[in-house]
Design a protein around this motif. Structure first.
Motif, mmCIF file in Angstrom:
data_model
loop_
_atom_site.group_PDB
_atom_site.id
_atom_site.type_symbol
_atom_site.label_atom_id
_atom_site.label_comp_id
_atom_site.label_asym_id
_atom_site.label_seq_id
_atom_site.Cartn_x
_atom_site.Cartn_y
_atom_site.Cartn_z
ATOM 1 N N GLY A 69 -10.575 7.905 3.568
ATOM 2 C CA GLY A 69 -9.540 7.828 4.598
ATOM 3 C C GLY A 69 -8.315 8.654 4.267
ATOM 4 O O GLY A 69 -8.165 9.187 3.169
ATOM 5 N N GLU A 70 -7.471 8.765 5.272
ATOM 6 C CA GLU A 70 -6.205 9.476 5.093
ATOM 7 C C GLU A 70 -5.243 8.613 4.297
ATOM 8 O O GLU A 70 -5.401 7.394 4.213
ATOM 9 C CB GLU A 70 -5.603 9.827 6.461
ATOM 10 C CG GLU A 70 -6.473 10.734 7.307
ATOM 11 C CD GLU A 70 -6.713 12.115 6.713
ATOM 12 O OE1 GLU A 70 -5.980 12.527 5.791
ATOM 13 O OE2 GLU A 70 -7.649 12.783 7.161
ATOM 14 N N ILE A 76 2.493 1.820 1.172
ATOM 15 C CA ILE A 76 3.309 1.847 -0.049
ATOM 16 C C ILE A 76 4.504 0.944 0.203
ATOM 17 O O ILE A 76 5.239 1.120 1.177
ATOM 18 C CB ILE A 76 3.762 3.280 -0.383
ATOM 19 C CG1 ILE A 76 2.545 4.174 -0.606
ATOM 20 C CG2 ILE A 76 4.687 3.275 -1.603
ATOM 21 C CD1 ILE A 76 2.874 5.648 -0.768
ATOM 22 N N GLN A 77 4.667 -0.056 -0.666
ATOM 23 C CA GLN A 77 5.744 -1.019 -0.474
ATOM 24 C C GLN A 77 6.391 -1.392 -1.795
ATOM 25 O O GLN A 77 5.724 -1.448 -2.827
ATOM 26 C CB GLN A 77 5.219 -2.306 0.169
ATOM 27 C CG GLN A 77 4.652 -2.127 1.547
ATOM 28 C CD GLN A 77 4.185 -3.455 2.134
ATOM 29 O OE1 GLN A 77 3.875 -4.396 1.423
ATOM 30 N NE2 GLN A 77 4.150 -3.512 3.451
ATOM 31 N N ALA A 78 7.700 -1.670 -1.719
ATOM 32 C CA ALA A 78 8.418 -2.222 -2.863
ATOM 33 C C ALA A 78 8.437 -3.734 -2.662
ATOM 34 O O ALA A 78 8.857 -4.221 -1.610
ATOM 35 C CB ALA A 78 9.827 -1.659 -2.923
ATOM 36 N N VAL A 79 7.935 -4.457 -3.645
ATOM 37 C CA VAL A 79 7.893 -5.922 -3.554
ATOM 38 C C VAL A 79 8.721 -6.505 -4.691
ATOM 39 O O VAL A 79 8.892 -5.885 -5.737
ATOM 40 C CB VAL A 79 6.442 -6.457 -3.600
ATOM 41 C CG1 VAL A 79 5.651 -5.987 -2.398
ATOM 42 C CG2 VAL A 79 5.739 -6.052 -4.877
ATOM 43 N N SER A 106 -6.532 -4.259 -2.320
ATOM 44 C CA SER A 106 -6.265 -3.864 -3.701
ATOM 45 C C SER A 106 -5.068 -2.926 -3.681
ATOM 46 O O SER A 106 -4.982 -2.037 -2.835
ATOM 47 C CB SER A 106 -7.467 -3.130 -4.298
ATOM 48 O OG SER A 106 -8.549 -4.000 -4.429
ATOM 49 N N VAL A 107 -4.153 -3.154 -4.615
ATOM 50 C CA VAL A 107 -2.972 -2.302 -4.702
ATOM 51 C C VAL A 107 -2.837 -1.774 -6.120
ATOM 52 O O VAL A 107 -3.255 -2.412 -7.083
ATOM 53 C CB VAL A 107 -1.673 -3.046 -4.286
ATOM 54 C CG1 VAL A 107 -1.746 -3.476 -2.830
ATOM 55 C CG2 VAL A 107 -1.397 -4.235 -5.185
ATOM 56 N N THR A 108 -2.250 -0.579 -6.227
ATOM 57 C CA THR A 108 -1.995 0.043 -7.527
ATOM 58 C C THR A 108 -0.489 0.141 -7.709
ATOM 59 O O THR A 108 0.232 0.587 -6.808
ATOM 60 C CB THR A 108 -2.617 1.452 -7.584
ATOM 61 O OG1 THR A 108 -4.015 1.341 -7.330
ATOM 62 C CG2 THR A 108 -2.400 2.093 -8.947
ATOM 63 N N VAL A 109 -0.008 -0.278 -8.863
ATOM 64 C CA VAL A 109 1.417 -0.178 -9.186
ATOM 65 C C VAL A 109 1.748 1.287 -9.417
ATOM 66 O O VAL A 109 1.083 1.969 -10.200
ATOM 67 C CB VAL A 109 1.758 -1.019 -10.437
ATOM 68 C CG1 VAL A 109 3.215 -0.804 -10.859
ATOM 69 C CG2 VAL A 109 1.473 -2.496 -10.193
ATOM 70 N N THR A 110 2.785 1.783 -8.713
ATOM 71 C CA THR A 110 3.187 3.179 -8.882
ATOM 72 C C THR A 110 4.548 3.330 -9.552
ATOM 73 O O THR A 110 4.847 4.376 -10.116
ATOM 74 C CB THR A 110 3.213 3.919 -7.526
ATOM 75 O OG1 THR A 110 4.110 3.238 -6.647
ATOM 76 C CG2 THR A 110 1.819 3.969 -6.908
ATOM 77 N N LYS A 111 5.387 2.266 -9.479
ATOM 78 C CA LYS A 111 6.733 2.344 -10.049
ATOM 79 C C LYS A 111 7.213 0.931 -10.349
ATOM 80 O O LYS A 111 6.942 0.003 -9.583
ATOM 81 C CB LYS A 111 7.676 3.023 -9.046
ATOM 82 C CG LYS A 111 9.075 3.254 -9.529
ATOM 83 C CD LYS A 111 9.889 3.983 -8.463
ATOM 84 C CE LYS A 111 11.334 4.113 -8.871
ATOM 85 N NZ LYS A 111 12.157 4.637 -7.775
ATOM 86 N N GLY A 121 -1.255 0.524 -1.442
ATOM 87 C CA GLY A 121 -2.489 -0.085 -0.960
ATOM 88 C C GLY A 121 -3.542 0.929 -0.548
ATOM 89 O O GLY A 121 -4.637 0.539 -0.126
ATOM 90 N N ASN A 122 -3.241 2.222 -0.655
ATOM 91 C CA ASN A 122 -4.235 3.253 -0.362
ATOM 92 C C ASN A 122 -5.278 3.296 -1.475
ATOM 93 O O ASN A 122 -4.965 3.031 -2.640
ATOM 94 C CB ASN A 122 -3.570 4.637 -0.289
ATOM 95 C CG ASN A 122 -2.737 4.814 0.956
ATOM 96 O OD1 ASN A 122 -3.270 4.965 2.034
ATOM 97 N ND2 ASN A 122 -1.407 4.791 0.795
#
Length: 160
Positions: A69-70, A76-79, A106-111, A121-122
């Motif tokens: 997917g695109e 992308i969210q700050a939680v 599934s989410v990946t921590v980016t920062k 979440g991509n």
């Protein structure tokens, strides 16, 4: 026999990015087995597999839209850091299961900041074309049990 709907296809693959770096490969492992037409592999690769037979070797570039997917910025969210209770050390690259409007995600921590954690979440390969090098190793009719269960049994598939 050619690869077609409701047939089991097994294949070796090497997946590379646009620069030729290997992302994943079946080399040194069993070939990947799937039931054709059941959505078990990315749509663009499944489309390219249609009609192939044992011994066929080919390369295919799957565009992002027919791969994972695109890339969607809204995923992308700050939680708040408090959302990760029980996790002492949070680092970029870590993956977690979360809840989204359509169910689990599934989410990946980016920062990571003092008070917030940015998660994506991509799929990690979203927005990227996929370059596959394929060798078809087996094509056969799927058994009634495999079709009922929705997955391949035996070598390269699920074992009960």
């Amino acid at each position: 026999m050619q690869i077609a709907s409701q047939r089991v296809a097994s294949f070796h693959y090497t997946l590379t990015d646009g620069e030729g770096a290997v992302i994943d490969s079946s080399q040194g492992r069993e070939p990947l087995a799937y039931i054709h037409g059941s959505g078990q592999i990315v749509p663009g690769l499944e489309k390219a597999m249609e009609g192939k037979a044992v011994g066929d070797k080919f390369k295919v570039e799957v565009p992002a839209a027919e791969g994972y997917g695109e890339h969607h910025e809204e995923l992308i969210q700050a939680v708040p850091r408090e959302a990760f209770q029980g996790v002492d050390k949070i680092e970029p690259g870590m993956q977690f299961q979360g809840s989204g409007p359509q169910g689990p995600i599934s989410v990946t921590v980016t920062k990571v900041d003092a008070d917030t954690v940015t998660v994506d979440g991509n799929h990690p390969l979203a927005g990227k074309p996929l370059h596959f090098d394929i060798e078809v190793t087996e094509v056969r009719e799927a058994s009634a049990e495999e079709l009922q269960h929705g997955h391949v049994h035996g070598a390269g598939g699920h074992h009960h």
